[in-house]
Design an enzyme around this catalytic site. Structure first.
Site, mmCIF file in Angstrom:
data_model
loop_
_atom_site.group_PDB
_atom_site.id
_atom_site.type_symbol
_atom_site.label_atom_id
_atom_site.label_comp_id
_atom_site.label_asym_id
_atom_site.label_seq_id
_atom_site.Cartn_x
_atom_site.Cartn_y
_atom_site.Cartn_z
ATOM 1 C CG ASN A 19 -18.904 5.626 37.627
ATOM 2 O OD1 ASN A 19 -19.785 6.108 36.913
ATOM 3 N ND2 ASN A 19 -18.138 4.624 37.224
ATOM 4 C CG HIS A 73 -17.821 8.038 32.634
ATOM 5 N ND1 HIS A 73 -18.941 8.285 33.376
ATOM 6 C CD2 HIS A 73 -17.354 6.830 33.047
ATOM 7 C CE1 HIS A 73 -19.159 7.273 34.193
ATOM 8 N NE2 HIS A 73 -18.209 6.378 34.009
ATOM 9 C CB CYS A 89 -19.773 4.289 32.019
ATOM 10 S SG CYS A 89 -19.980 3.651 33.694
HETATM 11 N N1 COA Z 1 -10.283 0.192 50.368
HETATM 12 C C1 COA Z 1 -9.062 -0.217 50.715
HETATM 13 N N2 COA Z 1 -8.349 -1.121 50.009
HETATM 14 C C2 COA Z 1 -8.924 -1.602 48.905
HETATM 15 C C3 COA Z 1 -10.208 -1.229 48.495
HETATM 16 C C4 COA Z 1 -10.902 -0.297 49.276
HETATM 17 N N3 COA Z 1 -12.115 0.132 48.963
HETATM 18 N N4 COA Z 1 -10.513 -1.886 47.358
HETATM 19 C C5 COA Z 1 -9.457 -2.652 47.062
HETATM 20 N N5 COA Z 1 -8.505 -2.499 47.999
HETATM 21 C C6 COA Z 1 -7.189 -3.132 48.059
HETATM 22 C C7 COA Z 1 -7.120 -4.404 47.260
HETATM 23 O O1 COA Z 1 -7.602 -5.498 47.965
HETATM 24 C C8 COA Z 1 -5.643 -4.504 46.965
HETATM 25 O O2 COA Z 1 -5.002 -5.035 48.085
HETATM 26 P P1 COA Z 1 -3.783 -6.087 47.895
HETATM 27 O O3 COA Z 1 -2.721 -5.313 47.170
HETATM 28 O O4 COA Z 1 -3.444 -6.454 49.302
HETATM 29 O O5 COA Z 1 -4.349 -7.202 47.072
HETATM 30 C C9 COA Z 1 -5.194 -3.045 46.834
HETATM 31 O O6 COA Z 1 -6.211 -2.268 47.494
HETATM 32 C C10 COA Z 1 -5.079 -2.599 45.404
HETATM 33 O O7 COA Z 1 -6.248 -3.042 44.695
HETATM 34 P P2 COA Z 1 -6.480 -2.742 43.190
HETATM 35 O O8 COA Z 1 -7.766 -3.359 42.763
HETATM 36 O O9 COA Z 1 -5.247 -3.037 42.401
HETATM 37 O O10 COA Z 1 -6.656 -1.151 43.274
HETATM 38 P P3 COA Z 1 -6.683 -0.128 42.125
HETATM 39 O O11 COA Z 1 -5.607 0.849 42.289
HETATM 40 O O12 COA Z 1 -6.824 -0.807 40.774
HETATM 41 O O13 COA Z 1 -8.050 0.639 42.419
HETATM 42 C C11 COA Z 1 -10.263 0.688 41.519
HETATM 43 C C12 COA Z 1 -9.281 -0.062 42.392
HETATM 44 C C13 COA Z 1 -11.580 -0.075 41.457
HETATM 45 C C14 COA Z 1 -10.477 2.059 42.131
HETATM 46 C C15 COA Z 1 -9.652 0.833 40.112
HETATM 47 O O14 COA Z 1 -9.209 -0.400 39.654
HETATM 48 C C16 COA Z 1 -10.611 1.404 39.104
HETATM 49 O O15 COA Z 1 -10.988 2.563 39.177
HETATM 50 N N6 COA Z 1 -10.964 0.587 38.097
HETATM 51 C C17 COA Z 1 -11.800 1.030 37.001
HETATM 52 C C18 COA Z 1 -13.152 1.410 37.497
HETATM 53 C C19 COA Z 1 -13.982 1.903 36.399
HETATM 54 O O16 COA Z 1 -13.603 2.792 35.701
HETATM 55 N N7 COA Z 1 -15.144 1.298 36.328
HETATM 56 C C20 COA Z 1 -16.217 1.669 35.537
HETATM 57 C C21 COA Z 1 -15.903 1.948 34.150
HETATM 58 S S1 COA Z 1 -17.016 3.160 33.852
#
Ligand code: COA
Length: 335
Positions: free
Chosen positions: A289, A259, A118
């Site tokens: 993204n 980004h 990214c």
């Molecule tokens: N829809 C609904 N629920 C979802 C889900 C979805 N698409 N994806 C995950 N969940 C659930 C999880 O299972 C978890 O449930 P639990 O509490 O019962 O275990 C809950 O939502 C929270 O999950 P978590 O992974 O902690 O969510 P989050 O707030 O961290 O959001 C991302 C997830 C991926 C959006 C976030 O972590 C993120 O943006 N990470 C970085 C991504 C990034 O920048 N990547 C590339 C770098 S360029």
């Protein structure tokens, strides 16, 4: 001793190209256990664009490049060099840079692909800048282009909600020193982050086989929560660093173009240097993204919205797999 530079480099043209097809949150609700409210609140994404199967990255890359050249007022024959940051090249080799060169007819250019995940676009921008400053190239096309749908598992709700396809391109060329151009860049790499975000198979380590396919190793693997923590720290930190290093504050920044990975990560960086929403370019709601394409396409959106004017102070920043991260400070140089 300070590096010797002969010339000043600036961005003089920007372009973008996205597929027509939209993948909305409502459609994702039919594929995985998720919902629009969760996706919007946790990521800021409402929809993303997806190519028709069999469309390589070079297709939208070429279109974005054409728009950037048109904006800069140059022809393909004026281009000396093409750098294509991408994690989804048409093929592992030859370089997608050559496939795009062939499509646009930039016969005088040499070039290569650059894999910085990214952060690929700002890493490539720094390379283009160095070539122009040293006098090795006069005009460089930097084309971030991705078909993330090719490496996304639409059965994995942790990742499939995040990514989209598309391309953005800039022309980097020699500009008069008094106009500013690209002023500074800070770039970083920390390979200990590889375990949190990668695509395990398809390279030399895990060659494609029935087993790697069954294990879904040709898709993006991400430990979202961990990546999120590193991304917030990395993006906010390196944005503040470049602003402070250059004796500026948030009030001096006309436009912040981060980004587009997650609206909450962007907001954290925004808060760190005290920016108003009006100073920040957001496109994640419509495109998701798009990895190396997100910053250059966001620049084009900002241009079309009339938010980029000669002399504006612009800050770019990115964070991605690797981990990779970085920031760029520039004074906008209109064509
Ligand atoms: N829809 C609904 N629920 C979802 C889900 C979805 N698409 N994806 C995950 N969940 C659930 C999880 O299972 C978890 O449930 P639990 O509490 O019962 O275990 C809950 O939502 C929270 O999950 P978590 O992974 O902690 O969510 P989050 O707030 O961290 O959001 C991302 C997830 C991926 C959006 C976030 O972590 C993120 O943006 N990470 C970085 C991504 C990034 O920048 N990547 C590339 C770098 S360029």
């Amino acid at each position: 001793m300070a590096a010797r530079t002969l010339y000043t480099a600036g961005i003089t043209g920007v372009g973008m190209s996205f597929p027509e097809k939209r993948l909305t949150n409502a459609e994702l609700e039919k594929l995985v256990d998720t919902n629009d409210q969760w996706i919007v609140e946790r990521t800021g994404i409402k929809e993303r664009r997806i190519v028709e199967k069999g469309t390589g990255s070079s297709v939208h890359g070429a279109k974005a490049a054409e728009q950037a050249m048109e904006h800069a007022g140059i022809t393909p024959m004026d281009v000396d060099m093409i750098i294509v940051p991408t994690v989804t090249p048409d093929m592992l080799f030859p370089p997608t840079a050559g496939l795009i060169q062939e499509k646009i007819g930039a016969k005088n250019a040499w070039g290569f692909d650059l894999e910085g995940a990214c952060s690929g676009f700002i890493f490539a921008l720094q390379n283009a800048r160095a070539q122009v400053e040293a006098g090795h190239a006069r005009r460089v096309l930097v084309i971030g282009t991705e078909v993330m749908s090719a490496i996304t598992d639409y059965e994995d709700r942790n990742t499939c909600i995040l990514f989209g396809d598309g391309a953005g391109a800039v022309v980097v060329e020699r500009v008069d020193e008094s106009r500013g151009g690209i002023i500074d860049a800070i770039n970083r790499l920390d390979g200990s982050g590889a375990k949190y975000l990668h695509m395990a198979a398809g390279g030399s380590l895990n060659t494609p086989s029935a087993e790697t396919i069954a294990a879904k190793m040709h898709y993006v693997y991400q430990e979202g929560r961990d990546v999120y923590k590193f991304a917030v720290k990395g993006m906010a930190g390196i944005t503040a660093e470049i602003v402070e290093k250059n004796g500026l504050t948030g009030a001096d920044v006309d436009l912040f173009v981060p980004h587009q990975a997650n609206i909450r990560i962007i907001k954290a960086a925004q808060r760190r240097i005290g920016l108003e929403d009006s100073q920040v370019c957001i496109t994640i709601d419509r495109f998701g993204n798009t990895t190396a394409a997100s910053i250059p396409s966001a620049l084009r959106v900002a241009l079309d919205e009339g938010r980029l004017k000669e002399g504006h102070i612009v800050v770019l920043c990115a964070f991605g797999a690797g981990f990779t991260w970085g920031s760029t400070l520039l004074r906008w140089t209109a064509p």
